[in-house]
Write a protein that holds these residues in place. Structure first.
Motif, PDB file in Angstrom:
ATOM      1  N   GLY A   1      12.891  -0.067  -6.997  1.00  0.00           N
ATOM      2  CA  GLY A   1      11.890  -1.118  -7.063  1.00  0.00           C
ATOM      3  C   GLY A   1      11.177  -1.364  -5.762  1.00  0.00           C
ATOM      4  O   GLY A   1      10.376  -2.281  -5.654  1.00  0.00           O
ATOM      5  N   SER A   2      11.440  -0.555  -4.717  1.00  0.00           N
ATOM      6  CA  SER A   2      10.740  -0.747  -3.460  1.00  0.00           C
ATOM      7  C   SER A   2       9.358  -0.123  -3.557  1.00  0.00           C
ATOM      8  O   SER A   2       9.016   0.557  -4.508  1.00  0.00           O
ATOM      9  CB  SER A   2      11.511  -0.073  -2.310  1.00  0.00           C
ATOM     10  OG  SER A   2      11.359   1.318  -2.377  1.00  0.00           O
ATOM     11  N   GLN A   3       8.554  -0.319  -2.524  1.00  0.00           N
ATOM     12  CA  GLN A   3       7.212   0.225  -2.537  1.00  0.00           C
ATOM     13  C   GLN A   3       7.210   1.745  -2.509  1.00  0.00           C
ATOM     14  O   GLN A   3       6.178   2.363  -2.709  1.00  0.00           O
ATOM     15  CB  GLN A   3       6.426  -0.326  -1.348  1.00  0.00           C
ATOM     16  CG  GLN A   3       6.094  -1.791  -1.502  1.00  0.00           C
ATOM     17  CD  GLN A   3       5.139  -2.246  -0.413  1.00  0.00           C
ATOM     18  OE1 GLN A   3       4.534  -1.447   0.290  1.00  0.00           O
ATOM     19  NE2 GLN A   3       4.999  -3.534  -0.273  1.00  0.00           N
TER      20      GLN A   3
ATOM     21  N   GLU B   1       4.016   1.671   4.084  1.00  0.00           N
ATOM     22  CA  GLU B   1       5.154   0.855   4.499  1.00  0.00           C
ATOM     23  C   GLU B   1       5.823   1.452   5.737  1.00  0.00           C
ATOM     24  O   GLU B   1       6.184   0.739   6.670  1.00  0.00           O
ATOM     25  CB  GLU B   1       6.167   0.736   3.360  1.00  0.00           C
ATOM     26  CG  GLU B   1       7.318  -0.198   3.701  1.00  0.00           C
ATOM     27  CD  GLU B   1       8.333  -0.308   2.583  1.00  0.00           C
ATOM     28  OE1 GLU B   1       9.330  -1.031   2.781  1.00  0.00           O
ATOM     29  OE2 GLU B   1       8.147   0.326   1.531  1.00  0.00           O
TER      30      GLU B   1
ATOM     31  N   CYS C   1       1.482  -1.138  -7.583  1.00  0.00           N
ATOM     32  CA  CYS C   1       2.182  -2.401  -7.794  1.00  0.00           C
ATOM     33  C   CYS C   1       1.402  -3.304  -8.739  1.00  0.00           C
ATOM     34  O   CYS C   1       1.953  -3.970  -9.617  1.00  0.00           O
ATOM     35  CB  CYS C   1       2.401  -3.131  -6.468  1.00  0.00           C
ATOM     36  SG  CYS C   1       3.541  -2.281  -5.351  1.00  0.00           S
ATOM     37  N   ARG C   2       0.049  -3.350  -8.586  1.00  0.00           N
ATOM     38  CA  ARG C   2      -0.772  -4.157  -9.469  1.00  0.00           C
ATOM     39  C   ARG C   2      -2.189  -3.584  -9.512  1.00  0.00           C
ATOM     40  O   ARG C   2      -2.579  -2.811  -8.641  1.00  0.00           O
ATOM     41  CB  ARG C   2      -0.813  -5.622  -9.048  1.00  0.00           C
ATOM     42  CG  ARG C   2      -1.366  -5.907  -7.667  1.00  0.00           C
ATOM     43  CD  ARG C   2      -1.111  -7.366  -7.288  1.00  0.00           C
ATOM     44  NE  ARG C   2      -1.504  -7.696  -5.948  1.00  0.00           N
ATOM     45  CZ  ARG C   2      -2.655  -8.262  -5.614  1.00  0.00           C
ATOM     46  NH1 ARG C   2      -3.539  -8.541  -6.558  1.00  0.00           N
ATOM     47  NH2 ARG C   2      -2.929  -8.550  -4.369  1.00  0.00           N
TER      48      ARG C   2
ATOM     49  N   ASP D   1       8.273   3.504  -4.747  1.00  0.00           N
ATOM     50  CA  ASP D   1       7.995   3.941  -6.110  1.00  0.00           C
ATOM     51  C   ASP D   1       6.504   3.973  -6.415  1.00  0.00           C
ATOM     52  O   ASP D   1       6.110   4.373  -7.513  1.00  0.00           O
ATOM     53  CB  ASP D   1       8.677   3.004  -7.116  1.00  0.00           C
ATOM     54  CG  ASP D   1      10.194   3.107  -7.056  1.00  0.00           C
ATOM     55  OD1 ASP D   1      10.692   4.179  -6.706  1.00  0.00           O
ATOM     56  OD2 ASP D   1      10.864   2.104  -7.343  1.00  0.00           O
ATOM     57  N   TYR D   2       5.666   3.510  -5.492  1.00  0.00           N
ATOM     58  CA  TYR D   2       4.238   3.365  -5.754  1.00  0.00           C
ATOM     59  C   TYR D   2       3.404   4.160  -4.755  1.00  0.00           C
ATOM     60  O   TYR D   2       3.794   4.348  -3.606  1.00  0.00           O
ATOM     61  CB  TYR D   2       3.840   1.887  -5.703  1.00  0.00           C
ATOM     62  CG  TYR D   2       4.598   1.043  -6.711  1.00  0.00           C
ATOM     63  CD1 TYR D   2       4.186   0.969  -8.042  1.00  0.00           C
ATOM     64  CD2 TYR D   2       5.740   0.350  -6.333  1.00  0.00           C
ATOM     65  CE1 TYR D   2       4.885   0.217  -8.963  1.00  0.00           C
ATOM     66  CE2 TYR D   2       6.454  -0.404  -7.257  1.00  0.00           C
ATOM     67  CZ  TYR D   2       6.023  -0.472  -8.567  1.00  0.00           C
ATOM     68  OH  TYR D   2       6.725  -1.202  -9.489  1.00  0.00           O
TER      69      TYR D   2
ATOM     70  N   ASN E   1       7.093   4.894   0.945  1.00  0.00           N
ATOM     71  CA  ASN E   1       5.648   4.747   0.861  1.00  0.00           C
ATOM     72  C   ASN E   1       5.054   4.821   2.260  1.00  0.00           C
ATOM     73  O   ASN E   1       5.509   4.139   3.183  1.00  0.00           O
ATOM     74  CB  ASN E   1       5.329   3.405   0.209  1.00  0.00           C
ATOM     75  CG  ASN E   1       3.854   3.139   0.122  1.00  0.00           C
ATOM     76  OD1 ASN E   1       3.242   2.723   1.090  1.00  0.00           O
ATOM     77  ND2 ASN E   1       3.300   3.375  -1.040  1.00  0.00           N
TER      78      ASN E   1
ATOM     79  N   ASP F   1      -0.312  -0.283  -2.987  1.00  0.00           N
ATOM     80  CA  ASP F   1      -0.022  -1.630  -3.481  1.00  0.00           C
ATOM     81  C   ASP F   1      -0.960  -2.028  -4.616  1.00  0.00           C
ATOM     82  O   ASP F   1      -0.528  -2.613  -5.614  1.00  0.00           O
ATOM     83  CB  ASP F   1      -0.145  -2.646  -2.342  1.00  0.00           C
ATOM     84  CG  ASP F   1       0.846  -2.394  -1.223  1.00  0.00           C
ATOM     85  OD1 ASP F   1       2.013  -2.120  -1.533  1.00  0.00           O
ATOM     86  OD2 ASP F   1       0.456  -2.471  -0.050  1.00  0.00           O
TER      87      ASP F   1
ATOM     88  N   LYS G   1       1.072   5.598  -9.405  1.00  0.00           N
ATOM     89  CA  LYS G   1       1.611   4.292  -9.765  1.00  0.00           C
ATOM     90  C   LYS G   1       1.210   3.251  -8.716  1.00  0.00           C
ATOM     91  O   LYS G   1       1.155   3.579  -7.511  1.00  0.00           O
ATOM     92  CB  LYS G   1       3.141   4.357  -9.858  1.00  0.00           C
ATOM     93  CG  LYS G   1       3.649   5.265 -10.962  1.00  0.00           C
ATOM     94  CD  LYS G   1       5.148   5.446 -10.893  1.00  0.00           C
ATOM     95  CE  LYS G   1       5.875   4.125 -11.147  1.00  0.00           C
ATOM     96  NZ  LYS G   1       7.332   4.301 -11.115  1.00  0.00           N
TER      97      LYS G   1
END
Length: 359
Positions: free
Chosen positions: A305-307, A7, A354-355, A309-310, A4, A313, A352
């Motif tokens: 499952g790390s950032q 990141e 995270c929230r 994948d998105y 990401n 955030d 995608k």
């Protein structure tokens, strides 16, 4: 899939500040160099496959597969200076043997010139801090080129045969003895090598295995003594997460002394590698010694499952016609928390997060 961006940027900005606080300056270079630089130093490269092209004057150029070679060549003739450099560059090489070429990002540092004991300690400590910045549980593996070099000398060889080295790299203790015997190495040395590579327990026990098996080799003893001293100094500096592993190997034509690799639970492969390369520095007339390491952010994309994948955030959803200043204020609050934010009236297709937050 790459890490990401936010990141990776945060990681780089942290390391940039860390390196500069220790007196390092940034080194920047072109994407390509003359091919001859790499052709004359193929053993130093991770892969001998290089992308080449000709320029208008007929010179053969190459997309750079390595950064250290360029830095050391740039320091040629500066024998009386210690250069402390850091970089953020991309290299171009196959990701795996026989694989497709990829652009691979690196963040690293190099000390070139006259590297004393403190400089070496500083490089190792900063490597440990760099691995820590990646996040997750990590371990630094450390070895010394003098160990295997001394074992080879005890056999009257300049270097151990490649069949034996393949067993060392893979820690293949089962085939190591037969590889040694078929290469003309005595059974006693073969058993000693198996004991050193297969040694478990604490770092002290692993180093003692080297001393016990090859106590008659001055080079092995010097390697054991230096490893012991370096590990003690790192412990005093609060950097005690190093583990001795004598299966670590680099090319002896370029590397000497301490070598190391960093691993994290975020990747199945090494995310950091480095070592002492006095032989390379001497070859280019750039001083007496050099040490450095590179961190590979792209390796972190393997972490499930790390950032990576998105796309961001937080997805901040707002209604059509909502006050723009109010939306901006909400975005700014989240950004100040160190989060990346995408503001939209509806979820963007194919992205995608995270929230999701609604206002």
């Amino acid at each position: 899939m790459k890490l990401n961006l936010s990141e990776e940027e945060r990681l780089y900005m942290y390391l940039k500040g860390l390196f500069e606080s220790f007196g390092y300056t940034r080194f920047m270079m072109r994407r390509f160099e003359e091919y001859s630089l790499y052709a004359e130093n193929l053993n130093f490269l991770q892969s001998k496959d290089i992308i080449t092209f000709g320029d208008r004057s007929g010179r053969l150029l190459a997309l750079k597969p390595d950064v250290t070679l360029s830095i050391v060549r740039n320091c040629k003739g500066m024998k009386d200076r210690l250069r402390k450099l850091y970089y953020r560059e991309s290299v171009y090489r196959p990701y795996s043997p026989g694989g497709q070429f990829r652009e691979i990002g690196q963040i690293g540092l190099e000390l070139v010139g006259d590297v004393d004991a403190y400089c070496q300690l500083e490089a190792l400590a900063l490597a440990a801090e760099s691995l820590k910045a990646v996040g997750g549980k990590g371990v630094m593996e450390i070895s010394h080129m003098g160990a295997l070099g001394g074992i080879a000398q005890s056999c009257g060889m300049d270097a151990l045969p490649e069949a034996v080295m393949d067993c060392v790299r893979s820690r293949n203790l089962h085939d190591m003895k037969s590889a040694c015997l078929s290469s003309g190495i005595s059974e006693e040395v073969a058993e000693g090598l198996r004991s050193v590579i297969g040694a478990g327990g604490s770092n002290t026990q692993k180093i003692d295995a080297l001393r016990k098996s090859f106590g008659g080799s001055p080079q092995c003893m010097a390697a054991a003594d230096e490893l012991e001293r370096v590990l003690s100094e790192l412990e005093k500096c609060g950097k005690g997460g190093f583990e001795v592993d004598f299966s670590l190997v680099n090319d002896p034509d370029y590397y000497n002394g301490v070598i190391f690799q960093g691993y994290t639970e975020r990747s199945p492969r090494a995310v950091l590698s480095g070592g002492r390369y006095d032989n390379l520095v001497n070859k280019f007339g750039a001083g007496k010694s050099g040490i450095g390491f590179a961190l590979y952010p792209d390796e972190l994309a393997y972490y499930s499952g790390s950032q990576s994948d998105y796309d961001a955030d937080v997805l901040l959803l707002y209604e059509e016609g909502q006050d723009g200043a109010a939306v901006y204020a909400e975005v700014e609050k989240l950004v100040k928390q160190g989060l990346s934010v995408r503001a939209a009236t509806e979820p963007p297709a194919g992205m995608k997060f995270c929230r999701t937050v609604k206002i």
